[in-house]
Design a protein around this motif. Sequence first.
Motif, PDB file in Angstrom:
ATOM      1  N   LEU A   1     -50.021  62.281-101.873  1.00 55.49           N
ATOM      2  CA  LEU A   1     -51.465  62.466-101.831  1.00 55.49           C
ATOM      3  C   LEU A   1     -51.844  63.837-101.283  1.00 55.49           C
ATOM      4  CD1 LEU A   1     -52.218  58.883-100.520  1.00 55.49           C
ATOM      5  CD2 LEU A   1     -53.063  59.800-102.697  1.00 55.49           C
ATOM      6  N   LEU A   2     -51.171  64.266-100.244  1.00 55.79           N
ATOM      7  CA  LEU A   2     -51.475  65.570 -99.646  1.00 55.79           C
ATOM      8  C   LEU A   2     -51.073  66.721-100.557  1.00 55.79           C
ATOM      9  CD1 LEU A   2     -50.362  64.798 -95.985  1.00 55.79           C
ATOM     10  CD2 LEU A   2     -52.704  65.275 -96.753  1.00 55.79           C
ATOM     11  N   LEU A   3     -50.003  66.541-101.299  1.00 56.69           N
ATOM     12  CA  LEU A   3     -49.552  67.603-102.200  1.00 56.69           C
ATOM     13  C   LEU A   3     -50.655  67.985-103.188  1.00 56.69           C
ATOM     14  CD1 LEU A   3     -47.160  69.394-103.047  1.00 56.69           C
ATOM     15  CD2 LEU A   3     -46.439  67.550-104.584  1.00 56.69           C
ATOM     16  N   ASN A   4     -51.405  66.990-103.653  1.00 54.44           N
ATOM     17  CA  ASN A   4     -52.478  67.261-104.609  1.00 54.44           C
ATOM     18  C   ASN A   4     -53.675  67.945-103.973  1.00 54.44           C
ATOM     19  OD1 ASN A   4     -50.902  66.092-106.540  1.00 54.44           O
ATOM     20  ND2 ASN A   4     -52.187  64.302-106.866  1.00 54.44           N
TER      21      ASN A   4
ATOM     22  N   LEU B   1     -46.039  78.937 -96.786  1.00 53.82           N
ATOM     23  CA  LEU B   1     -44.997  77.964 -97.089  1.00 53.82           C
ATOM     24  C   LEU B   1     -45.294  77.219 -98.384  1.00 53.82           C
ATOM     25  CD1 LEU B   1     -44.440  76.432 -93.524  1.00 53.82           C
ATOM     26  CD2 LEU B   1     -43.165  78.294 -94.643  1.00 53.82           C
ATOM     27  N   ASP B   2     -44.246  76.636 -98.950  1.00 55.98           N
ATOM     28  CA  ASP B   2     -44.364  75.837-100.161  1.00 55.98           C
ATOM     29  C   ASP B   2     -45.231  74.602 -99.896  1.00 55.98           C
ATOM     30  OD1 ASP B   2     -42.911  73.292-101.682  1.00 55.98           O
ATOM     31  OD2 ASP B   2     -43.175  75.055-102.954  1.00 55.98           O
ATOM     32  N   ALA B   3     -46.015  74.196-100.917  1.00 55.25           N
ATOM     33  CA  ALA B   3     -46.930  73.063-100.756  1.00 55.25           C
ATOM     34  C   ALA B   3     -46.187  71.777-100.398  1.00 55.25           C
ATOM     35  CB  ALA B   3     -47.743  72.870-102.033  1.00 55.25           C
ATOM     36  N   LYS B   4     -45.007  71.567-100.947  1.00 55.87           N
ATOM     37  CA  LYS B   4     -44.254  70.353-100.624  1.00 55.87           C
ATOM     38  C   LYS B   4     -43.828  70.344 -99.161  1.00 55.87           C
ATOM     39  CE  LYS B   4     -42.436  69.208-105.204  1.00 55.87           C
ATOM     40  NZ  LYS B   4     -41.215  68.951-106.014  1.00 55.87           N
ATOM     41  N   GLU B   5     -43.420  71.507 -98.644  1.00 55.22           N
ATOM     42  CA  GLU B   5     -43.026  71.604 -97.237  1.00 55.22           C
ATOM     43  C   GLU B   5     -44.219  71.332 -96.326  1.00 55.22           C
ATOM     44  OE1 GLU B   5     -41.006  74.872 -94.158  1.00 55.22           O
ATOM     45  OE2 GLU B   5     -41.088  75.269 -96.322  1.00 55.22           O
TER      46      GLU B   5
END
Length: 749
Positions: free
Chosen positions: A452-455, A79-83
């Motif tokens: 924060l998690l996206l990074n 899945l996409d990192a943003k999701e």
Amino acid sequence: MKNLFSMTAVCAGLLVFTACDGQKWSEQQVDQFMLITQKGGPSLGYSPQSGVKILTVDGYAFKDLNRNDSLDAYEDWRLDAKERAADLASKLSVEEIAGLMLYSSHQPLPADSLTADQKKFLHDDHLRAVLITVVESPEIAAKWNNNMQAFVEGLDHGIPANTSSDPRHEAKGTAEFNAGAGGQISLWPTSLGLAATFDPQLMHRFGEIASEEYRALGIATALSPQVDIATDPRWFRFDGTFGEDPQLATDMARAYCDAFQTTPEAKGWGTKSVNAMVKHWYGYGAQEGGRDSHFASGKYAVYPGNNLAMHKRSFVEGAFKLEGGTDMASAVMPIYSILWNQDPSGENVGGSYSKWLIQQQLRDEAKFEGVACTDWGITKDIKVLDSPIGGKPWGVEQLNEAERHYKILQAGVDQFGGNNEIGPVLEAYQMWSKEQGEGSARERFELSARRLLLNVFRVGLFENPYLDPAETQKFVGNPEFMQEGYNAQLKSIVMLKNHGNKVLPVKNRLKVYVPKRHFPAIPGLWGGISEEKTVEPIDLGLVKKYFDVVDQPEQADFAICLIQEPNTGIGYSTDDVKKGGNGYMPFSLQYSDYTAIDARAISIAGGDPMEKTTNRSFRGKTVKAYNRDDMQLVVDTKKQMGQKPVVVIIETGRPVVLSEIEPSADAILISFKVQHQALLDIISGKAEPSALMPMQMPADMKTVEEQHEDVPHDMRCYKDADGNTYDFAFGLNWQGVIHDARVEKYKSR
């Protein structure tokens, strides 16, 4: 970067292949963790001690980080990192999100085991952003990383730690370079030195190498680059910037961030990416009187030239306009300072407390969607004006610690630098809930959690945060990288003077006199006083590889004097206060005593009640350089040498008034803290100087006082005996003044 997990590191008999039909992954032990490789999917690393299980879905392996025997969206690398970030943020408790908002104080790594304090803030406070400083060795750093990641993998939702570092690639002057030899890390010029190359492609290459070494050490976030446009020459953080020119700083900022963040194979984010936290949004280069806002005495940035908007350029046109596929820098650190009277609302508070600066300027206007993290320690109290030790709550001194956290969250900031403790963040959550409702508070916390998690997701830490220590030891500071760093040092050295174009290079093995340098006792920024001593400024054993060293000037064919920029302190004196003064003192960029007869009157109302006066002027006050002897060394050596040439090396990180030095110098080299061997390579002609000045050298202190803190290129520059003016983009090679494409691009605008 070569594979950190080579098959040679696999213990015999520990390679395990799955038995189920259609399964596409295999498992092996590396160091103390398990490594899964799979066809068509990412490598996964996990600790057998963490309790994490491996799930097989469609033949692929996934980490069951929350140990619930099912594949959650955040665990699904397809899945996409943003999701994935949004899914995990929705699952976290308020305490876990509050922990993500913490950023640790500085953590040295003398050993590979976690300290009790580190276990506490990782476990009890749910902290996951760790700032490391000095490490014993690359191997120790890798082992510590693995122990830490195994520890947090077994907690809560198995969120890996995002380890970071301040810049750690700067060269040590006394380090000797040997082609083919390795080191603890590759050595490069300072940021200002890299800027002196006027070569964004070289900056990009530095970023590629530095980011690979960072990831091999377990570092996934760089607290850099410092893209502040350094428009006040007195500012002591000048050396961490790319200089005073907005276009050069912009191009260097873009090259740095692109190289750090881009994994070439992925044409964007990937497992070799390092998050770039650009700093300091924005206008930090315009510190009032040159005083720095690490100190209460320097908490104001001022804009007498009405030029604040220009200071955005290195951010919005550089770090926020990348070309490598990651779009913009992933994180921003706001300025410590109060941007005096710039907020249309009339509020004067430090950058991270300002809703105008963060929400309106950064989020709404600059369209920045990444993490905003405060600079270190801004929520703590401060008790003295002449030390960087303690808090920096500029403009909100009247608020308590929890209220400061609340105001920062209201401004739009996500993370609290230098805060290991969850308590004040949870108090801020309760304040938000009481004033705006529980739903609003939860929504605000989840917003920061997603950022924060996206990074962490984008750089692949959820899949594999582990390292092979043996491979790390081989890779970091490898001979190829050491050579490239050394070559960059050579390209960063500026030749300001070469009288008659014939003093340098010294190609024959002549006799050289190297006078000893007197180091006075100087107060340190962090307390204490250095030891007074007289020493050889350059290792004579190294010099002897180039020239014959003699003890007396009359025996020599030429002399080398190595000195440092003038040092007059921090711009504030408690002794002046004791004598009835306001404490504010001038900076001087000259070596002889300086009286600030041309200083402007400075009066800023309000602010810290610790300030007993609003008069912050230093007009009429006198300051002495601690290292006045550096000037005297050059003058005396020239008298002793007579008509024989004196080569002067000035190690500096900001402009210097050279009127006291230049008449006694036959050649002048500017070193942005490179290895002394690189300087000797230039002097001896093994390499030719090619760097240009990333800043102006002022004619005198009068022009320094008259320039505006916020305006670049606004000083009268020093003109030497050969008729050369030491302006921005000036430099010499063996033929004379450099006029090339770099000068045309940056000087001719």
